[in-house]
Design a protein around this motif. Structure first.
Motif, PDB file in Angstrom:
ATOM      1  N   LEU A  16      -8.072 -14.617 -10.558  1.00  0.00           N
ATOM      2  CA  LEU A  16      -7.283 -13.982 -11.618  1.00  0.00           C
ATOM      3  C   LEU A  16      -7.459 -12.471 -11.667  1.00  0.00           C
ATOM      4  CD1 LEU A  16      -7.666 -16.600 -14.494  1.00  0.00           C
ATOM      5  CD2 LEU A  16      -5.797 -16.334 -12.862  1.00  0.00           C
ATOM      6  N   THR A  19      -4.546 -10.163 -10.927  1.00  0.00           N
ATOM      7  CA  THR A  19      -3.469 -10.076 -11.917  1.00  0.00           C
ATOM      8  C   THR A  19      -3.817  -8.994 -12.933  1.00  0.00           C
ATOM      9  OG1 THR A  19      -4.419 -11.639 -13.511  1.00  0.00           O
ATOM     10  CG2 THR A  19      -3.161 -12.581 -11.673  1.00  0.00           C
ATOM     11  N   LEU A 100       1.576 -20.927 -15.921  1.00  0.00           N
ATOM     12  CA  LEU A 100       1.466 -19.947 -14.850  1.00  0.00           C
ATOM     13  C   LEU A 100       0.878 -20.617 -13.616  1.00  0.00           C
ATOM     14  CD1 LEU A 100       0.010 -17.025 -16.979  1.00  0.00           C
ATOM     15  CD2 LEU A 100       2.350 -17.259 -16.147  1.00  0.00           C
ATOM     16  N   PRO A 104      -2.299 -17.090  -8.406  1.00  0.00           N
ATOM     17  CA  PRO A 104      -1.317 -16.158  -8.973  1.00  0.00           C
ATOM     18  C   PRO A 104      -0.331 -15.677  -7.912  1.00  0.00           C
ATOM     19  CG  PRO A 104      -3.524 -15.571  -9.671  1.00  0.00           C
ATOM     20  CD  PRO A 104      -3.669 -16.644  -8.631  1.00  0.00           C
ATOM     21  N   ASP A 105       0.912 -15.531  -8.316  1.00  0.00           N
ATOM     22  CA  ASP A 105       1.935 -15.033  -7.402  1.00  0.00           C
ATOM     23  C   ASP A 105       2.822 -14.041  -8.139  1.00  0.00           C
ATOM     24  OD1 ASP A 105       3.621 -16.540  -9.029  1.00  0.00           O
ATOM     25  OD2 ASP A 105       4.023 -18.074  -7.528  1.00  0.00           O
ATOM     26  N   TRP A 108       3.596 -13.949 -12.007  1.00  0.00           N
ATOM     27  CA  TRP A 108       2.653 -13.415 -12.970  1.00  0.00           C
ATOM     28  C   TRP A 108       3.094 -12.033 -13.400  1.00  0.00           C
ATOM     29  CZ3 TRP A 108      -2.371 -14.872 -14.786  1.00  0.00           C
ATOM     30  CH2 TRP A 108      -2.698 -16.192 -14.499  1.00  0.00           C
TER      31      TRP A 108
END
Length: 108
Positions: A16, A19, A100, A104-105, A108
C-alpha cells in the motif's frame, strides 16, 4: 494529517506504500479486530478504514462498525483481489463505501 486504519492479519503496509497511503501526511495503523479499530478511533480522528477481504469475519466486522454509533460514519473500503469475488460482494452488502483491488493499480 490523514489517519487510516488497515484491518488485516497480513502486513499490507508494503504493497500500500505505493499508493497515496505512502505520503508523509498519511498515518496508517494496523488493527486486527473490531476492538482495535474502536481503540484507534478513540485515539485519533480516523479518516478511513481499509478492511482486508481475506480477514476472517471481515463482513461481520464491517456490519459491527456500521451498527456502532462511534464508528457508523467512518469511510470504509474493502481490499482484495478480483478472485475474492463473493467476499468483496459481502463487504459491499455489509456497508463498505468502496472496494479497492489488491495489488494496487491505476484504479487507486
Amino acid at each position: 494529517m490523514i489517519h487510516v486504519v488497515i484491518v488485516s492479519h497480513n502486513d499490507l503496509g508494503a504493497p500500500l506504500r505505493v499508493t497515496m497511503l505512502g505520503r508523509r501526511n498519511v498515518q496508517c495503523v494496523q488493527a486486527r479486530d473490531l476492538d482495535a479499530v474502536k481503540h484507534a478511533t478513540l485515539a485519533e480522528k480516523v479518516d478511513i478504514v481499509l478492511v482486508d477481504a481475506a480477514l476472517p469475519g471481515a463482513s461481520a466486522l464491517v456490519t459491527a462498525l456500521r451498527e456502532e454509533p462511534l464508528t457508523r460514519g467512518l469511510s470504509i473500503a474493502g481490499l482484495g483481489p478480483p478472485e475474492y469475488g463473493l467476499a468483496l460482494v459481502e463487504l459491499l452488502e455489509a456497508g463498505v463505501n468502496a472496494v479497492l483491488p489488491l495489488p494496487p493499480d491505476a484504479e487507486w
